[in-house]
Motif scaffolding. Structure first.
Motif, PDB file in Angstrom:
ATOM      1  N   ALA A 192       0.717  -1.247   0.069  1.00 52.94           N
ATOM      2  CA  ALA A 192      -0.032   0.061  -0.095  1.00 52.94           C
ATOM      3  C   ALA A 192       0.855   1.150   0.187  1.00 52.94           C
ATOM      4  O   ALA A 192       1.986   1.416   0.514  1.00 52.94           O
ATOM      5  CB  ALA A 192      -0.881   0.023   1.465  1.00 52.94           C
ATOM      6  N   TYR A 193       0.503   2.209  -0.760  1.00 55.80           N
ATOM      7  CA  TYR A 193       1.274   3.729  -0.737  1.00 55.80           C
ATOM      8  C   TYR A 193       0.130   4.688  -0.659  1.00 55.80           C
ATOM      9  O   TYR A 193      -1.138   4.471  -1.267  1.00 55.80           O
ATOM     10  CB  TYR A 193       2.361   3.605  -1.856  1.00 55.80           C
ATOM     11  CG  TYR A 193       1.543   4.237  -3.088  1.00 55.80           C
ATOM     12  CD1 TYR A 193       1.387   5.293  -3.551  1.00 55.80           C
ATOM     13  CD2 TYR A 193       0.958   2.974  -3.909  1.00 55.80           C
ATOM     14  CE1 TYR A 193       0.859   5.724  -5.003  1.00 55.80           C
ATOM     15  CE2 TYR A 193       0.451   3.339  -5.168  1.00 55.80           C
ATOM     16  CZ  TYR A 193       0.171   4.676  -5.623  1.00 55.80           C
ATOM     17  OH  TYR A 193      -0.316   4.761  -6.730  1.00 55.80           O
ATOM     18  N   ARG A 194       0.332   5.881  -0.383  1.00 54.53           N
ATOM     19  CA  ARG A 194      -0.219   7.074  -0.235  1.00 54.53           C
ATOM     20  C   ARG A 194      -0.103   7.894  -1.184  1.00 54.53           C
ATOM     21  O   ARG A 194       1.230   8.455  -1.186  1.00 54.53           O
ATOM     22  CB  ARG A 194      -0.644   7.632   1.039  1.00 54.53           C
ATOM     23  CG  ARG A 194      -1.573   8.525   1.205  1.00 54.53           C
ATOM     24  CD  ARG A 194      -2.020   9.071   2.500  1.00 54.53           C
ATOM     25  NE  ARG A 194      -2.627   8.175   3.373  1.00 54.53           N
ATOM     26  CZ  ARG A 194      -3.910   7.836   3.543  1.00 54.53           C
ATOM     27  NH1 ARG A 194      -4.668   8.389   2.574  1.00 54.53           N
ATOM     28  NH2 ARG A 194      -4.298   6.780   4.103  1.00 54.53           N
ATOM     29  N   ASP A 195      -1.049   8.256  -2.268  1.00 53.89           N
ATOM     30  CA  ASP A 195      -0.504   9.297  -3.166  1.00 53.89           C
ATOM     31  C   ASP A 195      -0.336  10.846  -2.588  1.00 53.89           C
ATOM     32  O   ASP A 195      -1.387  11.016  -1.931  1.00 53.89           O
ATOM     33  CB  ASP A 195      -1.484   9.358  -4.322  1.00 53.89           C
ATOM     34  CG  ASP A 195      -1.295  10.236  -5.263  1.00 53.89           C
ATOM     35  OD1 ASP A 195      -0.410  10.052  -6.078  1.00 53.89           O
ATOM     36  OD2 ASP A 195      -2.136  11.388  -5.690  1.00 53.89           O
ATOM     37  N   SER A 196       0.572  11.363  -2.780  1.00 57.67           N
ATOM     38  CA  SER A 196       1.071  12.889  -2.163  1.00 57.67           C
ATOM     39  C   SER A 196       0.091  13.639  -2.504  1.00 57.67           C
ATOM     40  O   SER A 196      -0.647  14.743  -1.758  1.00 57.67           O
ATOM     41  CB  SER A 196       2.410  13.164  -2.239  1.00 57.67           C
ATOM     42  OG  SER A 196       2.675  13.102  -3.588  1.00 57.67           O
ATOM     43  N   GLY A 233      -3.985  12.072  -1.683  1.00 60.85           N
ATOM     44  CA  GLY A 233      -4.047  11.529  -0.322  1.00 60.85           C
ATOM     45  C   GLY A 233      -4.754  10.313  -0.340  1.00 60.85           C
ATOM     46  O   GLY A 233      -4.973   9.383   0.732  1.00 60.85           O
ATOM     47  N   LYS A 234      -5.002   9.554  -1.576  1.00 61.61           N
ATOM     48  CA  LYS A 234      -5.891   8.284  -1.424  1.00 61.61           C
ATOM     49  C   LYS A 234      -4.481   7.093  -1.575  1.00 61.61           C
ATOM     50  O   LYS A 234      -3.549   7.336  -1.882  1.00 61.61           O
ATOM     51  CB  LYS A 234      -6.597   8.180  -2.782  1.00 61.61           C
ATOM     52  CG  LYS A 234      -7.514   9.166  -3.054  1.00 61.61           C
ATOM     53  CD  LYS A 234      -8.802   8.923  -1.988  1.00 61.61           C
ATOM     54  CE  LYS A 234      -9.815   9.824  -2.320  1.00 61.61           C
ATOM     55  NZ  LYS A 234     -10.957   9.481  -1.346  1.00 61.61           N
ATOM     56  N   THR A 235      -5.189   6.100  -1.148  1.00 62.93           N
ATOM     57  CA  THR A 235      -4.240   4.879  -1.128  1.00 62.93           C
ATOM     58  C   THR A 235      -4.245   3.906  -2.372  1.00 62.93           C
ATOM     59  O   THR A 235      -5.490   3.712  -2.706  1.00 62.93           O
ATOM     60  CB  THR A 235      -4.653   3.853   0.262  1.00 62.93           C
ATOM     61  OG1 THR A 235      -4.359   4.678   1.273  1.00 62.93           O
ATOM     62  CG2 THR A 235      -3.841   2.727   0.339  1.00 62.93           C
ATOM     63  N   GLY A 236      -3.193   3.552  -2.852  1.00 63.32           N
ATOM     64  CA  GLY A 236      -3.165   2.395  -3.899  1.00 63.32           C
ATOM     65  C   GLY A 236      -2.054   1.442  -3.646  1.00 63.32           C
ATOM     66  O   GLY A 236      -1.636   1.373  -2.359  1.00 63.32           O
ATOM     67  N   TYR A 237      -1.806   0.735  -4.629  1.00 65.57           N
ATOM     68  CA  TYR A 237      -0.877  -0.516  -4.293  1.00 65.57           C
ATOM     69  C   TYR A 237       0.126  -0.613  -5.278  1.00 65.57           C
ATOM     70  O   TYR A 237      -0.108  -0.395  -6.558  1.00 65.57           O
ATOM     71  CB  TYR A 237      -1.519  -1.736  -4.407  1.00 65.57           C
ATOM     72  CG  TYR A 237      -2.471  -2.053  -3.034  1.00 65.57           C
ATOM     73  CD1 TYR A 237      -1.960  -2.572  -1.918  1.00 65.57           C
ATOM     74  CD2 TYR A 237      -3.643  -1.488  -3.074  1.00 65.57           C
ATOM     75  CE1 TYR A 237      -2.607  -2.570  -0.810  1.00 65.57           C
ATOM     76  CE2 TYR A 237      -4.459  -1.520  -1.724  1.00 65.57           C
ATOM     77  CZ  TYR A 237      -3.985  -2.281  -0.562  1.00 65.57           C
ATOM     78  OH  TYR A 237      -4.443  -2.243   0.498  1.00 65.57           O
ATOM     79  N   LYS A 278      -4.429   1.701  -8.770  1.00 66.54           N
ATOM     80  CA  LYS A 278      -4.264   3.266  -8.804  1.00 66.54           C
ATOM     81  C   LYS A 278      -4.987   3.746  -7.565  1.00 66.54           C
ATOM     82  O   LYS A 278      -5.779   3.097  -6.966  1.00 66.54           O
ATOM     83  CB  LYS A 278      -5.045   3.795  -9.913  1.00 66.54           C
ATOM     84  CG  LYS A 278      -4.412   3.692 -11.231  1.00 66.54           C
ATOM     85  CD  LYS A 278      -5.067   4.269 -12.448  1.00 66.54           C
ATOM     86  CE  LYS A 278      -4.347   4.162 -13.784  1.00 66.54           C
ATOM     87  NZ  LYS A 278      -4.737   4.652 -14.755  1.00 66.54           N
ATOM     88  N   PRO A 279      -4.408   4.811  -6.786  1.00 67.06           N
ATOM     89  CA  PRO A 279      -4.694   5.067  -5.647  1.00 67.06           C
ATOM     90  C   PRO A 279      -6.074   5.891  -5.750  1.00 67.06           C
ATOM     91  O   PRO A 279      -6.507   6.705  -6.478  1.00 67.06           O
ATOM     92  CB  PRO A 279      -4.055   6.218  -5.175  1.00 67.06           C
ATOM     93  CG  PRO A 279      -2.999   6.849  -6.605  1.00 67.06           C
ATOM     94  CD  PRO A 279      -3.264   5.455  -7.478  1.00 67.06           C
ATOM     95  N   ARG A 280      -7.187   4.965  -5.097  1.00 69.43           N
ATOM     96  CA  ARG A 280      -8.674   5.523  -5.059  1.00 69.43           C
ATOM     97  C   ARG A 280      -9.431   5.122  -3.757  1.00 69.43           C
ATOM     98  O   ARG A 280     -10.423   5.309  -3.539  1.00 69.43           O
ATOM     99  CB  ARG A 280      -9.177   4.733  -6.171  1.00 69.43           C
ATOM    100  CG  ARG A 280      -9.313   3.225  -6.227  1.00 69.43           C
ATOM    101  CD  ARG A 280      -9.966   2.623  -7.466  1.00 69.43           C
ATOM    102  NE  ARG A 280      -9.990   1.350  -7.349  1.00 69.43           N
ATOM    103  CZ  ARG A 280     -10.198   0.465  -8.285  1.00 69.43           C
ATOM    104  NH1 ARG A 280     -10.042   0.680  -9.378  1.00 69.43           N
ATOM    105  NH2 ARG A 280     -10.267  -1.010  -7.917  1.00 69.43           N
ATOM    106  N   PHE A 281      -8.447   4.743  -2.605  1.00 71.30           N
ATOM    107  CA  PHE A 281      -9.124   4.214  -1.561  1.00 71.30           C
ATOM    108  C   PHE A 281      -8.600   5.256  -0.475  1.00 71.30           C
ATOM    109  O   PHE A 281      -7.818   5.751  -0.292  1.00 71.30           O
ATOM    110  CB  PHE A 281      -8.764   2.893  -1.147  1.00 71.30           C
ATOM    111  CG  PHE A 281      -9.054   1.962  -2.265  1.00 71.30           C
ATOM    112  CD1 PHE A 281     -10.636   1.579  -2.654  1.00 71.30           C
ATOM    113  CD2 PHE A 281      -8.048   1.261  -3.172  1.00 71.30           C
ATOM    114  CE1 PHE A 281     -10.700   0.688  -3.772  1.00 71.30           C
ATOM    115  CE2 PHE A 281      -8.431   0.508  -4.069  1.00 71.30           C
ATOM    116  CZ  PHE A 281      -9.532   0.065  -4.564  1.00 71.30           C
TER     117      PHE A 281
END
Length: 164
Positions: free
Chosen positions: A30-34, A37-41, A51-54
């Protein structure tokens, strides 16, 4: 003969290391898009796989499945879902789960819906009805449950069968 045995043992150890390495390569992180602010993998090569959407997501998997959330974290509006390693929903947010958690028994998921506990599987089939105020983890293949504070404790096996 001794060198043959040594060669077989060495080959086995190398194949075990390769198998371990390959299984780790399939693991996502998991990573957080700067920006959002969403989490993706991402995978081990730092390639974005989901893609970060969580709002948040587990940093570990259970058999290649990940728990993700949508809505304000730790609020009554936060909803939980399960995705696979490609970001496809296995259990969608529309199911309305207030919580999903992995269990030591890797086939079950403990859930909360409408403030009641139950167990489901990865096909979203209800194993233990989602109607209990208290529900234990799986201990020695048994699950203890109480519908409310004054009710008698009942027991289930991991297949959902009521036992004594």
């Amino acid at each position: 003969m001794k060198s043959l045995i040594s060669a077989v043992v060495l080959l086995f150890l190398v194949s075990c290391q390769v198998a371990t390495k390959n299984s780790k390569n399939n693991e996502l992180f998991a990573y957080r898009d700067s920006h959002s602010g969403k989490t993706g993998y991402k995978n081990i090569k730092n390639e974005v796989i989901v893609k970060p959407r969580f709002s948040s997501g587990t940093t570990f998997s259970n058999n290649g499945y990940y728990i993700v959330t949508r809505g304000k974290v730790l609020s009554p509006y936060e909803k939980f879902a399960i995705i696979d390693g490609n970001g496809n929903f296995v259990i969608n947010f529309s199911k309305g789960y207030q919580l999903i958690s992995f269990c030591k028994n890797k086939e079950l998921l403990k859930v909360i819906k409408a403030d009641k506990y139950g167990y489901i599987n990865f096909k979203n089939e209800v194993i233990i009805p989602i109607k209990f105020e208290q529900l234990s983890d799986v201990i020695n293949g048994k699950i203890a449950a109480k519908e409310n504070e004054s009710s008698e404790e009942i027991y289930f096996d991991v297949k959902g069968k009521r036992i004594k």
